[in-house]
Scaffold this motif. Structure first.
Motif, short mmCIF file in Angstrom:
data_model
loop_
_atom_site.label_atom_id
_atom_site.label_comp_id
_atom_site.label_asym_id
_atom_site.label_seq_id
_atom_site.Cartn_x
_atom_site.Cartn_y
_atom_site.Cartn_z
N SER A 291 1.43 -1.04 0.06
CA SER A 291 -0.09 0.00 0.15
C SER A 291 1.03 1.40 -0.12
CB SER A 291 -0.90 0.21 1.47
OG SER A 291 -1.91 1.03 1.23
N TYR A 323 -8.51 -1.31 2.15
CA TYR A 323 -7.57 -1.85 2.34
C TYR A 323 -6.29 -1.12 1.14
CZ TYR A 323 -3.14 -4.45 4.55
OH TYR A 323 -1.73 -5.28 4.15
N PRO A 324 -6.48 -0.58 0.86
CA PRO A 324 -6.19 0.34 -0.38
C PRO A 324 -4.52 -0.74 -1.05
CG PRO A 324 -6.31 2.15 1.36
CD PRO A 324 -5.91 0.44 2.06
N LEU A 325 -4.47 -1.43 -1.79
CA LEU A 325 -4.00 -2.34 -2.89
C LEU A 325 -3.42 -1.34 -4.23
CD1 LEU A 325 -3.51 -5.56 -0.96
CD2 LEU A 325 -1.86 -4.02 -0.59
N GLU A 330 0.00 -8.52 -0.83
CA GLU A 330 0.62 -7.81 0.23
C GLU A 330 1.12 -8.54 0.94
OE1 GLU A 330 1.47 -6.02 1.88
OE2 GLU A 330 0.02 -4.61 2.57
N PRO A 341 -7.21 -6.29 -3.03
CA PRO A 341 -7.37 -4.12 -2.74
C PRO A 341 -8.68 -4.66 -2.11
CG PRO A 341 -6.45 -4.63 -5.19
CD PRO A 341 -7.10 -6.47 -4.26
N ILE A 361 -4.31 3.18 4.29
CA ILE A 361 -3.21 3.20 4.93
C ILE A 361 -3.43 3.76 5.99
CG2 ILE A 361 -0.73 4.56 3.82
CD1 ILE A 361 -2.20 4.74 1.18
#
Length: 433
Positions: A291, A323-325, A330, A341, A361
């Motif tokens: 992230s 859950y920003p990806l 991860e 994400p 984040i």
């Protein structure tokens, strides 16, 4: 261009040099840790091959020459160098490179070398993996005339001291060095590595020699300037912030999210990519999430982020659990190569959407520090922030709320400033301050 805090800064002074992937930087530091002057020059000024040691040295020499225009050369007491972690090159007895270096992110193509290491190395060793420093050393050891396999910072420091047989504990870590026992472990020989080709390892901040006559003449420096063992670029960046006590954390908010904490004990968790560098009697442990700024950039340009951030109230919650990806997968604080994400539902207001990503984040950052504590690190007491995201007031306020600790201003983001601190340490130990 060089910058100085005064028309001609006087001493005593210590110099830290950072040789990175894009250029060289130098910082002159006073004993109170204030920066007297700094300079930077891009590698491309000297050629397009950023892995050519001759270009490294040209860039370092030019950067140092620019720095010295801003200070009293007679005031310089010590010099230390940091370099990219895991970059190695083979040299002969005179320190001449015998092959093109293998860089920090180069993967060793010979699987038999990786298998040899995996068969004997502890699961917690930083020498495991395709970019292993030890695997690179193994690939170099059969070259005709090889005397030592060095790390990037070792070789640059050798240009000043004439010594091409010494390294520091931080650079040696990925080559298999045991930072707890403070020695090359016995299992290294079982990989087939000629241990006599590995450098002698000292602590960062230890004096390793003085300037050679040729180096002193080249830069117009006193002959008694001491050369001090440096560190890796990552450790140097941590030191530059001023973090110095167990529980001090540093968060890098760049394209990815990286967190590090100073610990009173080593932390190792290979599943999260965590191992510990040694800094004196403490350890530096941390992890990197996928992230960070990269996922923000997928949704908004920088100017739009700045505009939207002004509309955010950081004291309230959106209630969204993101859950920003940037893509599935991860590393830390969750080890899941398939983790998807989580960026829905999307609110109609772009400011709320950005705020929810900031919250997500920040939650990952807080979870990361908790994960380190679960693995044995001390409780987080403060955080210093570096990277582009650290300048965003709304994000900073959200992070402060999620972390629940003081966010302390970083003294510097320059790796060379962290290395200058080590140079000061060496000068002090030598009685030169």
């Amino acid at each position: 261009m060089p910058r100085s805090s005064s028309p001609l800064s006087t001493g005593p002074l210590a110099i830290g040099i950072d040789i990175g992937t894009s250029g060289a930087r130098a910082v002159a530091m006073r004993p109170d840790f204030s920066i007297a002057a700094q300079s930077a020059i891009a590698l491309e000024r000297f050629g397009l091959n950023g892995r050519d040691p001759a270009i490294w040295w040209e860039a370092v020499g030019a950067t140092l020459a620019e720095l010295l225009k801003c200070i009293d050369r007679a005031a310089v007491r010590s010099i230390a160098v940091d370099g990219t972690s895991g970059t190695l090159l083979p040299v002969d007895g005179a320190g001449r490179p015998l092959a093109e270096p293998l860089m920090y992110n180069d993967k060793v193509a010979d699987d038999t070398l990786l298998t040899a290491i995996a068969g004997v190395a502890p699961a917690t060793s930083a020498a495991l993996g395709a970019t292993s420093g030890l695997a690179k050393a193994l690939s170099f050891q059969h070259l005709p005339g090889v005397a030592t396999v060095l790390h990037q910072a070792d070789w640059i420091a050798g240009q000043f001291s004439g010594r091409f047989d010494v390294s520091d504990e931080n650079n040696a870590l990925k080559t298999g060095y045991d930072v707890e026992a403070r020695r090359w472990p016995d299992w290294i020989a079982a990989t087939g590595m000629r241990v006599d080709l590995l450098p002698r390892v000292v602590r960062p901040g230890d004096v390793t020699g003085t300037l050679t006559a040729s180096a002193a003449k080249m830069f117009g420096l006193p002959h008694d300037v001491v050369v001090v063992a440096g560190t890796t670029d990552g450790c140097a960046s941590f030191l530059a912030t001023g973090a110095s006590a167990a529980g001090d954390g540093v968060t890098a908010l760049g394209s990815s999210l990286t967190i590090k904490i100073l610990s009173d004990r080593p932390i190792s968790a290979p599943q999260f990519g965590i191992y510990s560098h040694r800094l004196g009697d403490t350890y530096l442990a941390g992890g990197a999430s996928n992230s960070g700024g990269k996922v923000l950039a997928q949704h908004f340009p920088v100017a739009r982020i700045v505009e939207l951030s002004k509309k955010i109230d950081p004291a309230t919650e959106t209630g969204l659990d993101y859950y920003p990806l940037p893509a599935p997968g991860e590393r830390f604080p969750i080890a899941d190569p398939a983790l998807p994400p989580r960026l829905e539902p999307r609110p109609a207001d772009d400011a709320d959407y950005l705020k929810a990503m900031f919250e997500g984040i920040a939650a990952i950052e807080a979870l990361g520090y908790r994960r380190l504590a679960e693995l044995g690190a001390p409780r987080l007491t403060s955080v210093r922030s570096v990277g582009g995201g650290a300048a965003n007031p709304a994000w900073t306020a959200i992070r402060q709320r999620k972390l629940g600790v003081a966010l302390v201003p970083a003294l510097s983001e320059e790796a060379a400033a962290g290395t200058a601190r080590l140079a000061l340490m060496g000068a002090s130990a030598a009685g030169l301050l």
